[in-house]
Design an enzyme around this catalytic site. Sequence first.
Site, PDB file in Angstrom:
ATOM      1  N   HIS A 223      54.259 -56.047  51.966  1.00 25.65           N
ATOM      2  CA  HIS A 223      53.798 -56.755  53.169  1.00 25.65           C
ATOM      3  C   HIS A 223      52.604 -57.661  52.854  1.00 25.65           C
ATOM      4  O   HIS A 223      52.012 -57.591  51.778  1.00 25.65           O
ATOM      5  CB  HIS A 223      53.419 -55.727  54.234  1.00 25.65           C
ATOM      6  CG  HIS A 223      52.363 -54.782  53.752  1.00 25.65           C
ATOM      7  ND1 HIS A 223      51.045 -55.136  53.649  1.00 25.65           N
ATOM      8  CD2 HIS A 223      52.445 -53.510  53.292  1.00 25.65           C
ATOM      9  CE1 HIS A 223      50.352 -54.120  53.177  1.00 25.65           C
ATOM     10  NE2 HIS A 223      51.170 -53.111  52.933  1.00 25.65           N
TER      11      HIS A 223
ATOM     12  N   ASP B 257      52.795 -52.225  48.223  1.00 23.01           N
ATOM     13  CA  ASP B 257      52.291 -52.426  46.863  1.00 23.01           C
ATOM     14  C   ASP B 257      52.625 -51.212  45.984  1.00 23.01           C
ATOM     15  O   ASP B 257      52.977 -51.350  44.816  1.00 23.01           O
ATOM     16  CB  ASP B 257      50.778 -52.695  46.881  1.00 23.01           C
ATOM     17  CG  ASP B 257      49.984 -51.649  47.648  1.00 23.01           C
ATOM     18  OD1 ASP B 257      50.601 -50.774  48.284  1.00 23.01           O
ATOM     19  OD2 ASP B 257      48.742 -51.707  47.606  1.00 23.01           O
TER      20      ASP B 257
END
Length: 447
Positions: free
Chosen positions: A36, A321
Amino acid sequence: MVSAISIIGLFALTGFSTSYTNGTKELVFVQTLWRHGDRSPTKTFPTDPYQESAWTFGGGGWGQLSPTGMKQHLNLGKMLRSRYVTDYQFFPTKYNAKQIYVRSTDVNRTIISAMSNLLGQYGQDDGSSVADVDYPAVVGWPKGFVPIAVHTVDDDTDHLGNMESTCPFREQVWNLAKTSDEVKNFTNSDKVQSMLAKLTNYTGETVDIDNLWIITNALYIEQIYFNDSIRTKNSWFTDDLYAQADAINDQVQLYQNGIFKNMPNVVNGHDVGVLTRKIRGGPILNDMVMHMNIKLACQGMTTPNCTWINNLKNYVYSAHDTTIYAFFSALLIEEYAVKPSGGYPLYSAAVLLELYVDSADKKPYFKMIYHEQDGSGFKTITQGIQGCSSDYCDLDVLRNFSATIQPDQPIDQWCYSDLNKYSGVSTVSMLLIAVILAVRNDFFGLF
Ligand SMILES: *[C@@H]1O[C@H](CO)[C@@H](O)[C@H](O)[C@H]1NC(C)=O
Ligand SMILES: *[C@@H]1O[C@H](CO)[C@@H](O)[C@H](O)[C@H]1NC(C)=O
Ligand SMILES: *[C@@H]1O[C@H](CO)[C@@H](O)[C@H](O)[C@H]1NC(C)=O
Ligand SMILES: *[C@@H]1O[C@H](CO)[C@@H](O)[C@H](O)[C@H]1NC(C)=O
Ligand SMILES: *[C@@H]1O[C@H](CO)[C@@H](O)[C@H](O)[C@H]1NC(C)=O
Ligand SMILES: *[C@@H]1O[C@H](CO)[C@@H](O)[C@H](O)[C@H]1NC(C)=O
Ligand SMILES: *[C@@H]1O[C@H](CO)[C@@H](O)[C@H](O)[C@H]1NC(C)=O
Protein backbone atom coordinates in the site's frame (compact mmCIF):
# COMPACT_ATOMS: atom_id res chain seq x y z
CA MET A 1 16.35 -4.78 -29.84
CA VAL A 2 13.13 -2.89 -30.46
CA SER A 3 13.14 -4.14 -34.06
CA ALA A 4 13.07 -7.69 -32.73
CA ILE A 5 9.81 -6.97 -30.97
CA SER A 6 6.66 -7.80 -32.81
CA ILE A 7 3.15 -7.28 -31.68
CA ILE A 8 0.48 -9.59 -32.92
CA GLY A 9 -3.17 -8.81 -32.50
CA LEU A 10 -5.86 -11.40 -32.90
CA PHE A 11 -9.55 -11.40 -32.33
CA ALA A 12 -10.93 -13.76 -29.70
CA LEU A 13 -14.37 -14.26 -28.21
CA THR A 14 -13.60 -12.10 -25.18
CA GLY A 15 -12.79 -9.06 -27.28
CA PHE A 16 -9.46 -7.88 -28.60
CA SER A 17 -6.87 -10.31 -27.38
CA THR A 18 -3.32 -9.33 -28.10
CA SER A 19 0.10 -10.69 -27.38
CA TYR A 20 3.54 -9.26 -26.78
CA THR A 21 6.73 -10.92 -27.88
CA ASN A 22 10.41 -10.10 -27.58
CA GLY A 23 12.30 -12.21 -30.11
CA THR A 24 10.97 -15.72 -29.67
CA LYS A 25 9.64 -15.10 -26.14
CA GLU A 26 5.92 -14.51 -25.79
CA LEU A 27 4.43 -12.95 -22.67
CA VAL A 28 1.55 -15.11 -21.39
CA PHE A 29 0.87 -14.00 -17.81
CA VAL A 30 1.68 -11.24 -15.34
CA GLN A 31 1.47 -11.37 -11.54
CA THR A 32 1.74 -8.17 -9.54
CA LEU A 33 2.52 -7.86 -5.83
CA TRP A 34 2.44 -4.37 -4.37
CA ARG A 35 2.38 -2.81 -0.95
CA HIS A 36 0.00 0.00 0.00
CA GLY A 37 0.92 3.68 -0.19
CA ASP A 38 1.59 6.37 2.42
CA ARG A 39 -0.47 5.92 5.60
CA SER A 40 -0.94 6.91 9.22
CA PRO A 41 0.83 4.86 11.93
CA THR A 42 -0.94 1.63 12.92
CA LYS A 43 -0.33 2.46 16.60
CA THR A 44 2.19 4.27 18.76
CA PHE A 45 3.84 4.47 22.20
CA PRO A 46 2.10 5.79 25.34
CA THR A 47 3.99 9.10 25.67
CA ASP A 48 3.60 10.05 22.02
CA PRO A 49 1.87 13.44 21.68
CA TYR A 50 0.54 12.28 18.27
CA GLN A 51 -2.11 9.81 19.32
CA GLU A 52 -4.93 8.48 17.14
CA SER A 53 -6.86 11.77 17.02
CA ALA A 54 -3.84 13.43 15.34
CA TRP A 55 -4.56 11.37 12.21
CA THR A 56 -7.55 12.66 10.29
CA PHE A 57 -6.99 11.67 6.66
CA GLY A 58 -8.27 8.66 4.74
CA GLY A 59 -11.27 8.18 6.98
CA GLY A 60 -9.29 9.03 10.11
CA GLY A 61 -7.47 7.02 12.72
CA TRP A 62 -4.73 4.42 12.77
CA GLY A 63 -3.41 2.74 9.66
CA GLN A 64 -5.38 4.59 6.99
CA LEU A 65 -4.22 5.35 3.46
CA SER A 66 -3.56 9.06 2.96
CA PRO A 67 -4.30 11.11 -0.17
CA THR A 68 -0.56 10.89 -0.87
CA GLY A 69 -0.86 7.10 -0.67
CA MET A 70 -3.83 7.16 -3.05
CA LYS A 71 -1.84 9.29 -5.50
CA GLN A 72 1.14 6.93 -5.30
CA HIS A 73 -1.09 4.07 -6.37
CA LEU A 74 -2.86 6.11 -9.02
CA ASN A 75 0.61 6.77 -10.48
CA LEU A 76 1.62 3.11 -10.28
CA GLY A 77 -1.65 2.14 -11.98
CA LYS A 78 -0.88 4.57 -14.81
CA MET A 79 2.61 3.11 -15.15
CA LEU A 80 1.21 -0.41 -15.33
CA ARG A 81 -1.23 0.75 -18.00
CA SER A 82 1.56 2.39 -19.94
CA ARG A 83 3.66 -0.80 -19.85
CA TYR A 84 1.04 -3.48 -20.42
CA VAL A 85 -1.70 -1.67 -22.35
CA THR A 86 0.10 0.99 -24.38
CA ASP A 87 3.58 -0.47 -24.93
CA TYR A 88 3.01 -4.23 -24.84
CA GLN A 89 -0.66 -4.23 -25.93
CA PHE A 90 -0.99 -7.28 -23.67
CA PHE A 91 -3.69 -6.09 -21.26
CA PRO A 92 -6.97 -4.90 -22.78
CA THR A 93 -7.52 -1.14 -23.21
CA LYS A 94 -10.53 -1.26 -20.92
CA TYR A 95 -11.47 -3.38 -17.91
CA ASN A 96 -12.20 -6.98 -18.83
CA ALA A 97 -13.61 -8.99 -15.93
CA LYS A 98 -12.05 -12.27 -17.11
CA GLN A 99 -8.53 -10.97 -17.57
CA ILE A 100 -7.72 -9.49 -14.17
CA TYR A 101 -8.18 -10.83 -10.62
CA VAL A 102 -7.32 -8.72 -7.61
CA ARG A 103 -6.73 -10.17 -4.15
CA SER A 104 -6.13 -7.74 -1.30
CA THR A 105 -5.41 -8.37 2.34
CA ASP A 106 -8.43 -7.44 4.46
CA VAL A 107 -7.17 -4.06 5.57
CA ASN A 108 -8.60 -0.65 4.60
CA ARG A 109 -5.31 0.70 3.25
CA THR A 110 -4.51 -2.27 0.98
CA ILE A 111 -8.06 -2.41 -0.40
CA ILE A 112 -8.09 1.33 -1.08
CA SER A 113 -4.58 1.14 -2.58
CA ALA A 114 -5.91 -1.45 -5.01
CA MET A 115 -8.90 0.76 -5.86
CA SER A 116 -6.60 3.76 -6.41
CA ASN A 117 -4.30 1.68 -8.58
CA LEU A 118 -7.15 0.36 -10.73
CA LEU A 119 -8.40 3.91 -11.15
CA GLY A 120 -5.04 4.64 -12.79
CA GLN A 121 -5.15 1.50 -14.94
CA TYR A 122 -8.76 1.51 -16.13
CA GLY A 123 -10.69 4.44 -14.65
CA GLN A 124 -9.48 7.53 -16.50
CA ASP A 125 -11.65 9.71 -18.70
CA ASP A 126 -9.55 8.91 -21.78
CA GLY A 127 -12.20 7.41 -24.06
CA SER A 128 -11.18 3.80 -23.36
CA SER A 129 -14.42 2.88 -21.62
CA VAL A 130 -17.93 3.29 -22.93
CA ALA A 131 -20.69 5.12 -21.07
CA ASP A 132 -23.66 2.89 -20.22
CA VAL A 133 -21.58 -0.20 -21.04
CA ASP A 134 -18.74 0.14 -18.56
CA TYR A 135 -20.23 2.74 -16.21
CA PRO A 136 -23.53 4.62 -15.92
CA ALA A 137 -23.92 7.89 -17.80
CA VAL A 138 -25.58 9.79 -14.99
CA VAL A 139 -24.94 13.00 -13.17
CA GLY A 140 -22.83 12.26 -10.11
CA TRP A 141 -20.87 9.39 -11.68
CA PRO A 142 -17.32 10.49 -12.65
CA LYS A 143 -17.05 10.13 -16.46
CA GLY A 144 -14.79 7.19 -17.34
CA PHE A 145 -14.65 5.76 -13.82
CA VAL A 146 -15.07 1.98 -13.91
CA PRO A 147 -15.34 0.21 -10.55
CA ILE A 148 -13.34 -3.03 -10.41
CA ALA A 149 -13.85 -5.83 -7.88
CA VAL A 150 -11.20 -6.23 -5.20
CA HIS A 151 -11.41 -9.61 -3.46
CA THR A 152 -10.18 -10.39 0.00
CA VAL A 153 -9.96 -13.17 2.57
CA ASP A 154 -10.15 -13.15 6.35
CA ASP A 155 -7.12 -11.39 7.80
CA ASP A 156 -6.47 -13.90 10.58
CA THR A 157 -6.10 -16.81 8.17
CA ASP A 158 -4.43 -14.89 5.32
CA HIS A 159 -1.04 -16.57 5.80
CA LEU A 160 -0.11 -15.59 2.25
CA GLY A 161 -0.58 -11.83 2.41
CA ASN A 162 -0.64 -11.02 6.11
CA MET A 163 2.62 -11.77 7.92
CA GLU A 164 0.80 -11.14 11.22
CA SER A 165 -1.90 -13.74 10.60
CA THR A 166 -2.76 -16.04 13.51
CA CYS A 167 -0.03 -18.67 13.31
CA PRO A 168 1.33 -20.03 16.62
CA PHE A 169 3.98 -22.10 14.81
CA ARG A 170 5.49 -18.93 13.28
CA GLU A 171 5.67 -17.40 16.77
CA GLN A 172 7.35 -20.52 18.11
CA VAL A 173 9.97 -20.43 15.36
CA TRP A 174 10.70 -16.75 16.02
CA ASN A 175 10.95 -17.35 19.76
CA LEU A 176 13.40 -20.15 19.08
CA ALA A 177 15.39 -17.97 16.66
CA LYS A 178 15.73 -15.39 19.43
CA THR A 179 17.57 -17.98 21.53
CA SER A 180 20.20 -18.58 18.82
CA ASP A 181 23.70 -17.31 19.58
CA GLU A 182 23.59 -14.86 16.73
CA VAL A 183 20.35 -13.15 17.75
CA LYS A 184 21.23 -13.28 21.46
CA ASN A 185 24.61 -11.67 20.75
CA PHE A 186 22.91 -8.94 18.82
CA THR A 187 20.12 -8.34 21.33
CA ASN A 188 22.50 -8.34 24.30
CA SER A 189 25.07 -6.07 22.65
CA ASP A 190 25.70 -2.71 24.35
CA LYS A 191 24.48 -0.83 21.29
CA VAL A 192 21.09 -2.56 21.29
CA GLN A 193 20.64 -2.69 25.06
CA SER A 194 21.39 1.01 25.53
CA MET A 195 19.00 1.94 22.73
CA LEU A 196 16.20 -0.20 24.18
CA ALA A 197 16.83 1.30 27.64
CA LYS A 198 16.71 4.85 26.28
CA LEU A 199 13.51 4.21 24.38
CA THR A 200 11.96 2.48 27.40
CA ASN A 201 12.65 5.64 29.37
CA TYR A 202 11.25 7.96 26.68
CA THR A 203 8.22 6.07 25.44
CA GLY A 204 6.50 5.01 28.66
CA GLU A 205 6.60 1.31 27.83
CA THR A 206 9.10 -1.51 27.94
CA VAL A 207 10.76 -1.61 24.55
CA ASP A 208 12.24 -4.83 23.21
CA ILE A 209 13.16 -6.02 19.73
CA ASP A 210 9.56 -7.11 19.10
CA ASN A 211 7.85 -3.76 19.61
CA LEU A 212 10.72 -1.54 18.48
CA TRP A 213 9.20 -1.29 14.99
CA ILE A 214 6.10 0.43 16.39
CA ILE A 215 8.27 3.29 17.64
CA THR A 216 10.50 3.62 14.57
CA ASN A 217 7.52 3.40 12.24
CA ALA A 218 5.51 6.04 14.13
CA LEU A 219 8.55 8.33 14.16
CA TYR A 220 9.10 7.73 10.43
CA ILE A 221 5.58 8.85 9.64
CA GLU A 222 5.63 11.76 12.08
CA GLN A 223 8.71 13.07 10.27
CA ILE A 224 6.60 13.14 7.11
CA TYR A 225 3.53 14.79 8.67
CA PHE A 226 4.77 16.69 11.74
CA ASN A 227 8.39 17.41 10.96
CA ASP A 228 8.09 20.97 12.24
CA SER A 229 6.89 20.02 15.71
CA ILE A 230 8.26 16.50 16.35
CA ARG A 231 11.54 17.80 17.85
CA THR A 232 9.79 20.06 20.33
CA LYS A 233 6.92 17.75 21.24
CA ASN A 234 9.13 14.65 21.56
CA SER A 235 12.04 16.57 23.08
CA TRP A 236 14.27 13.49 23.07
CA PHE A 237 13.91 12.96 19.32
CA THR A 238 17.06 13.49 17.31
CA ASP A 239 17.95 12.47 13.76
CA ASP A 240 20.84 10.46 15.17
CA LEU A 241 18.71 8.55 17.68
CA TYR A 242 16.17 7.79 14.98
CA ALA A 243 18.84 6.59 12.54
CA GLN A 244 20.35 4.26 15.16
CA ALA A 245 17.00 2.84 16.25
CA ASP A 246 15.99 2.36 12.62
CA ALA A 247 19.23 0.50 11.81
CA ILE A 248 18.68 -1.82 14.79
CA ASN A 249 15.14 -2.45 13.63
CA ASP A 250 16.38 -3.26 10.10
CA GLN A 251 18.59 -5.98 11.57
CA VAL A 252 15.68 -7.35 13.61
CA GLN A 253 13.64 -7.48 10.43
CA LEU A 254 16.29 -9.54 8.66
CA TYR A 255 16.23 -12.03 11.54
CA GLN A 256 12.44 -12.11 11.55
CA ASN A 257 12.52 -13.04 7.88
CA GLY A 258 14.97 -15.87 8.38
CA ILE A 259 18.11 -14.12 7.13
CA PHE A 260 21.08 -14.71 9.44
CA LYS A 261 24.79 -14.11 9.05
CA ASN A 262 25.40 -17.68 10.19
CA MET A 263 23.57 -19.95 7.79
CA PRO A 264 22.32 -22.48 8.53
CA ASN A 265 21.29 -21.14 11.94
CA VAL A 266 20.38 -24.34 13.77
CA VAL A 267 18.82 -24.25 17.25
CA ASN A 268 17.75 -27.45 19.02
CA GLY A 269 18.07 -29.27 15.70
CA HIS A 270 15.81 -26.79 13.88
CA ASP A 271 17.10 -24.65 11.02
CA VAL A 272 15.28 -21.48 12.04
CA GLY A 273 16.29 -19.69 8.82
CA VAL A 274 14.72 -22.26 6.52
CA LEU A 275 11.66 -22.70 8.75
CA THR A 276 11.09 -18.93 8.84
CA ARG A 277 11.41 -18.49 5.10
CA LYS A 278 9.07 -21.43 4.56
CA ILE A 279 6.40 -20.06 6.86
CA ARG A 280 6.57 -16.41 5.78
CA GLY A 281 7.50 -16.17 2.09
CA GLY A 282 6.71 -19.81 1.29
CA PRO A 283 2.94 -19.44 0.81
CA ILE A 284 3.01 -16.47 -1.59
CA LEU A 285 5.92 -17.71 -3.69
CA ASN A 286 4.26 -21.10 -4.00
CA ASP A 287 0.94 -19.48 -4.89
CA MET A 288 2.56 -17.51 -7.71
CA VAL A 289 4.45 -20.54 -9.02
CA MET A 290 1.24 -22.60 -8.84
CA HIS A 291 -0.58 -20.01 -10.99
CA MET A 292 2.19 -20.17 -13.58
CA ASN A 293 2.20 -23.97 -13.58
CA ILE A 294 -1.56 -24.07 -14.14
CA LYS A 295 -1.32 -21.38 -16.82
CA LEU A 296 1.24 -23.50 -18.68
CA ALA A 297 -0.56 -26.81 -18.12
CA CYS A 298 -3.74 -25.29 -19.55
CA GLN A 299 -2.19 -23.97 -22.76
CA GLY A 300 -4.16 -25.44 -25.65
CA MET A 301 -6.64 -27.09 -23.27
CA THR A 302 -10.38 -26.47 -23.35
CA THR A 303 -11.43 -28.43 -20.25
CA PRO A 304 -13.67 -26.43 -17.84
CA ASN A 305 -10.98 -26.30 -15.15
CA CYS A 306 -8.82 -24.31 -17.58
CA THR A 307 -11.34 -21.60 -18.52
CA TRP A 308 -10.46 -19.25 -15.67
CA ILE A 309 -6.69 -19.33 -16.11
CA ASN A 310 -6.81 -19.34 -19.91
CA ASN A 311 -8.67 -16.03 -19.82
CA LEU A 312 -6.60 -14.56 -17.02
CA LYS A 313 -3.73 -12.21 -17.88
CA ASN A 314 -3.08 -10.50 -14.57
CA TYR A 315 -3.28 -11.79 -10.99
CA VAL A 316 -2.78 -8.99 -8.47
CA TYR A 317 -1.87 -9.13 -4.77
CA SER A 318 -2.40 -5.92 -2.79
CA ALA A 319 -0.51 -6.34 0.46
CA HIS A 320 2.22 -5.01 2.76
CA ASP A 321 5.91 -4.16 2.92
CA THR A 322 6.28 -7.25 5.10
CA THR A 323 4.76 -9.41 2.34
CA ILE A 324 7.23 -8.16 -0.27
CA TYR A 325 10.07 -8.51 2.22
CA ALA A 326 9.14 -12.11 3.02
CA PHE A 327 8.83 -12.88 -0.70
CA PHE A 328 12.29 -11.43 -1.42
CA SER A 329 13.78 -13.18 1.61
CA ALA A 330 12.42 -16.49 0.36
CA LEU A 331 14.38 -15.86 -2.85
CA LEU A 332 17.39 -14.58 -0.88
CA ILE A 333 17.35 -11.28 -2.78
CA GLU A 334 16.08 -8.90 -0.07
CA GLU A 335 19.39 -7.03 0.13
CA TYR A 336 19.82 -7.00 -3.63
CA ALA A 337 16.33 -5.69 -4.39
CA VAL A 338 15.48 -3.44 -1.45
CA LYS A 339 17.55 -0.29 -0.98
CA PRO A 340 18.88 0.75 1.40
CA SER A 341 19.82 -2.79 2.25
CA GLY A 342 17.82 -4.18 5.15
CA GLY A 343 15.18 -1.46 4.99
CA TYR A 344 11.50 -1.98 4.37
CA PRO A 345 10.12 -1.76 0.82
CA LEU A 346 8.90 1.83 0.42
CA TYR A 347 5.35 3.06 -0.19
CA SER A 348 3.77 1.61 -3.39
CA ALA A 349 6.75 -0.71 -3.93
CA ALA A 350 5.75 -3.45 -6.38
CA VAL A 351 7.07 -6.69 -7.83
CA LEU A 352 6.05 -7.69 -11.36
CA LEU A 353 6.49 -11.34 -12.24
CA GLU A 354 6.16 -11.94 -15.98
CA LEU A 355 5.80 -15.41 -17.49
CA TYR A 356 7.04 -16.01 -21.05
CA VAL A 357 7.00 -19.05 -23.32
CA ASP A 358 9.78 -19.34 -25.89
CA SER A 359 8.52 -20.50 -29.28
CA ALA A 360 11.97 -21.80 -30.24
CA ASP A 361 12.79 -24.11 -27.33
CA LYS A 362 9.17 -24.33 -26.05
CA LYS A 363 10.37 -23.62 -22.52
CA PRO A 364 8.88 -21.22 -19.93
CA TYR A 365 10.87 -18.23 -18.67
CA PHE A 366 10.21 -15.56 -16.09
CA LYS A 367 11.26 -11.96 -15.74
CA MET A 368 11.12 -10.16 -12.38
CA ILE A 369 10.79 -6.39 -12.17
CA TYR A 370 10.79 -4.08 -9.12
CA HIS A 371 9.13 -0.71 -8.61
CA GLU A 372 11.05 0.71 -5.66
CA GLN A 373 8.76 3.65 -4.87
CA ASP A 374 6.64 6.38 -6.44
CA GLY A 375 8.59 7.94 -9.30
CA SER A 376 11.39 5.37 -9.43
CA GLY A 377 10.33 3.53 -12.58
CA PHE A 378 10.68 -0.20 -13.23
CA LYS A 379 13.95 -2.05 -12.80
CA THR A 380 14.57 -5.64 -13.89
CA ILE A 381 15.93 -7.66 -10.95
CA THR A 382 15.85 -11.21 -12.35
CA GLN A 383 19.63 -11.49 -12.28
CA GLY A 384 19.77 -10.98 -8.51
CA ILE A 385 18.29 -14.47 -8.15
CA GLN A 386 20.86 -17.21 -7.79
CA GLY A 387 20.82 -19.30 -10.98
CA CYS A 388 19.61 -16.48 -13.29
CA SER A 389 22.19 -15.05 -15.66
CA SER A 390 19.84 -13.13 -17.93
CA ASP A 391 16.77 -10.89 -17.56
CA TYR A 392 14.73 -13.87 -18.78
CA CYS A 393 15.36 -16.84 -16.52
CA ASP A 394 14.43 -20.52 -16.71
CA LEU A 395 11.17 -20.96 -14.76
CA ASP A 396 12.72 -24.07 -13.17
CA VAL A 397 14.94 -21.79 -11.08
CA LEU A 398 11.87 -20.27 -9.47
CA ARG A 399 10.17 -23.66 -9.21
CA ASN A 400 13.22 -25.01 -7.39
CA PHE A 401 13.24 -22.06 -4.98
CA SER A 402 9.56 -22.55 -4.28
CA ALA A 403 10.17 -26.26 -3.66
CA THR A 404 12.95 -25.58 -1.12
CA ILE A 405 10.77 -23.17 0.83
CA GLN A 406 7.41 -24.88 0.40
CA PRO A 407 5.64 -25.13 3.79
CA ASP A 408 6.06 -28.68 5.13
CA GLN A 409 2.28 -29.08 5.53
CA PRO A 410 -0.75 -27.18 4.22
CA ILE A 411 -0.23 -23.82 5.89
CA ASP A 412 -3.51 -23.74 7.85
CA GLN A 413 -2.43 -26.99 9.45
CA TRP A 414 1.28 -26.19 9.78
CA CYS A 415 0.50 -23.00 11.69
CA TYR A 416 -0.96 -25.18 14.44
CA SER A 417 1.77 -27.78 14.71
CA ASP A 418 4.01 -27.77 17.77
CA LEU A 419 7.67 -27.01 17.20
CA ASN A 420 8.64 -29.00 20.30
CA LYS A 421 7.23 -32.15 18.73
CA TYR A 422 8.39 -31.28 15.27
CA SER A 423 11.24 -32.79 13.29
CA GLY A 424 10.70 -31.46 9.78
CA VAL A 425 14.29 -30.39 9.10
CA SER A 426 16.00 -32.74 6.74
CA THR A 427 19.75 -32.75 6.36
CA VAL A 428 19.19 -32.63 2.61
CA SER A 429 17.34 -29.32 2.66
CA MET A 430 19.95 -27.85 5.01
CA LEU A 431 22.74 -28.95 2.70
CA LEU A 432 20.94 -27.51 -0.31
CA ILE A 433 20.52 -24.16 1.39
CA ALA A 434 24.15 -24.20 2.49
CA VAL A 435 25.19 -24.69 -1.14
CA ILE A 436 22.86 -21.95 -2.36
CA LEU A 437 24.26 -19.59 0.25
CA ALA A 438 27.85 -20.43 -0.51
CA VAL A 439 27.26 -19.59 -4.16
CA ARG A 440 25.25 -16.51 -3.24
CA ASN A 441 28.01 -15.14 -1.05
CA ASP A 442 30.40 -15.42 -3.98
CA PHE A 443 27.87 -13.67 -6.15
CA PHE A 444 27.55 -10.72 -3.80
CA GLY A 445 31.31 -10.72 -3.34
CA LEU A 446 31.55 -9.51 -6.93
CA PHE A 447 30.02 -6.11 -6.03
C1 LIG B 1 14.35 -8.18 -25.29
O1 LIG B 1 15.25 -9.19 -24.86
C2 LIG B 1 16.61 -8.81 -24.86
C3 LIG B 1 17.44 -9.97 -24.37
O2 LIG B 1 16.94 -11.18 -24.80
C4 LIG B 1 16.83 -7.63 -23.98
O3 LIG B 1 18.19 -7.19 -24.10
C5 LIG B 1 15.90 -6.49 -24.35
O4 LIG B 1 16.03 -5.46 -23.40
C6 LIG B 1 14.47 -6.98 -24.36
N1 LIG B 1 13.61 -5.91 -24.80
C7 LIG B 1 12.66 -5.41 -23.99
C8 LIG B 1 11.86 -4.29 -24.58
O5 LIG B 1 12.44 -5.84 -22.90
C1 LIG C 1 -11.08 0.27 8.61
O1 LIG C 1 -10.76 1.37 9.42
C2 LIG C 1 -11.51 1.47 10.61
C3 LIG C 1 -11.04 2.69 11.35
O2 LIG C 1 -9.68 2.56 11.67
C4 LIG C 1 -11.33 0.28 11.48
O3 LIG C 1 -12.19 0.35 12.59
C5 LIG C 1 -11.68 -0.93 10.70
O4 LIG C 1 -11.38 -2.04 11.46
C6 LIG C 1 -10.87 -0.96 9.44
N1 LIG C 1 -11.27 -2.12 8.71
C7 LIG C 1 -10.42 -2.84 8.01
C8 LIG C 1 -10.98 -4.06 7.43
O5 LIG C 1 -9.25 -2.53 7.85
C1 LIG D 1 28.49 -14.63 20.11
O1 LIG D 1 29.44 -13.90 20.90
C2 LIG D 1 30.40 -14.72 21.46
C3 LIG D 1 31.21 -13.88 22.42
O2 LIG D 1 31.50 -12.63 21.83
C4 LIG D 1 31.26 -15.32 20.36
O3 LIG D 1 32.23 -16.16 20.90
C5 LIG D 1 30.37 -16.12 19.43
O4 LIG D 1 31.12 -16.56 18.31
C6 LIG D 1 29.21 -15.30 18.94
N1 LIG D 1 28.31 -16.18 18.25
C7 LIG D 1 27.70 -15.88 17.11
C8 LIG D 1 26.82 -16.94 16.54
O5 LIG D 1 27.83 -14.81 16.55
C1 LIG E 1 14.95 9.60 30.82
O1 LIG E 1 14.18 10.54 30.08
C2 LIG E 1 14.17 11.85 30.63
C3 LIG E 1 13.32 12.72 29.72
O2 LIG E 1 12.14 12.05 29.36
C4 LIG E 1 15.58 12.39 30.70
O3 LIG E 1 15.56 13.63 31.36
C5 LIG E 1 16.49 11.44 31.43
O4 LIG E 1 17.82 11.88 31.31
C6 LIG E 1 16.38 10.07 30.82
N1 LIG E 1 17.19 9.11 31.55
C7 LIG E 1 18.01 8.27 30.94
C8 LIG E 1 18.76 7.33 31.83
O5 LIG E 1 18.16 8.24 29.73
C1 LIG F 1 12.64 16.75 8.66
O1 LIG F 1 13.46 17.84 9.01
C2 LIG F 1 14.85 17.55 9.04
C3 LIG F 1 15.59 18.79 9.47
O2 LIG F 1 15.14 19.26 10.68
C4 LIG F 1 15.34 17.12 7.69
O3 LIG F 1 16.70 16.74 7.76
C5 LIG F 1 14.50 15.93 7.21
O4 LIG F 1 14.87 15.60 5.88
C6 LIG F 1 13.03 16.24 7.27
N1 LIG F 1 12.29 15.04 6.98
C7 LIG F 1 11.27 14.97 6.14
C8 LIG F 1 10.65 13.63 5.96
O5 LIG F 1 10.85 15.95 5.56
C1 LIG G 1 -8.18 -30.40 -15.53
O1 LIG G 1 -8.95 -31.58 -15.50
C2 LIG G 1 -8.41 -32.66 -16.27
C3 LIG G 1 -9.39 -33.79 -16.22
O2 LIG G 1 -10.61 -33.35 -16.77
C4 LIG G 1 -7.08 -33.07 -15.68
O3 LIG G 1 -6.50 -34.10 -16.46
C5 LIG G 1 -6.15 -31.87 -15.67
O4 LIG G 1 -4.95 -32.20 -15.01
C6 LIG G 1 -6.79 -30.69 -14.97
N1 LIG G 1 -5.92 -29.55 -15.18
C7 LIG G 1 -5.62 -28.69 -14.21
C8 LIG G 1 -4.70 -27.56 -14.58
O5 LIG G 1 -6.06 -28.79 -13.08
C1 LIG H 1 15.90 -27.83 -10.32
O1 LIG H 1 16.01 -28.91 -9.43
C2 LIG H 1 16.14 -30.15 -10.08
C3 LIG H 1 16.04 -31.25 -9.06
O2 LIG H 1 16.88 -30.95 -7.97
C4 LIG H 1 17.47 -30.17 -10.85
O3 LIG H 1 17.63 -31.40 -11.52
C5 LIG H 1 17.46 -29.05 -11.85
O4 LIG H 1 18.74 -28.96 -12.50
C6 LIG H 1 17.15 -27.72 -11.20
N1 LIG H 1 16.94 -26.74 -12.25
C7 LIG H 1 17.43 -25.52 -12.20
C8 LIG H 1 17.19 -24.67 -13.40
O5 LIG H 1 18.01 -25.07 -11.23
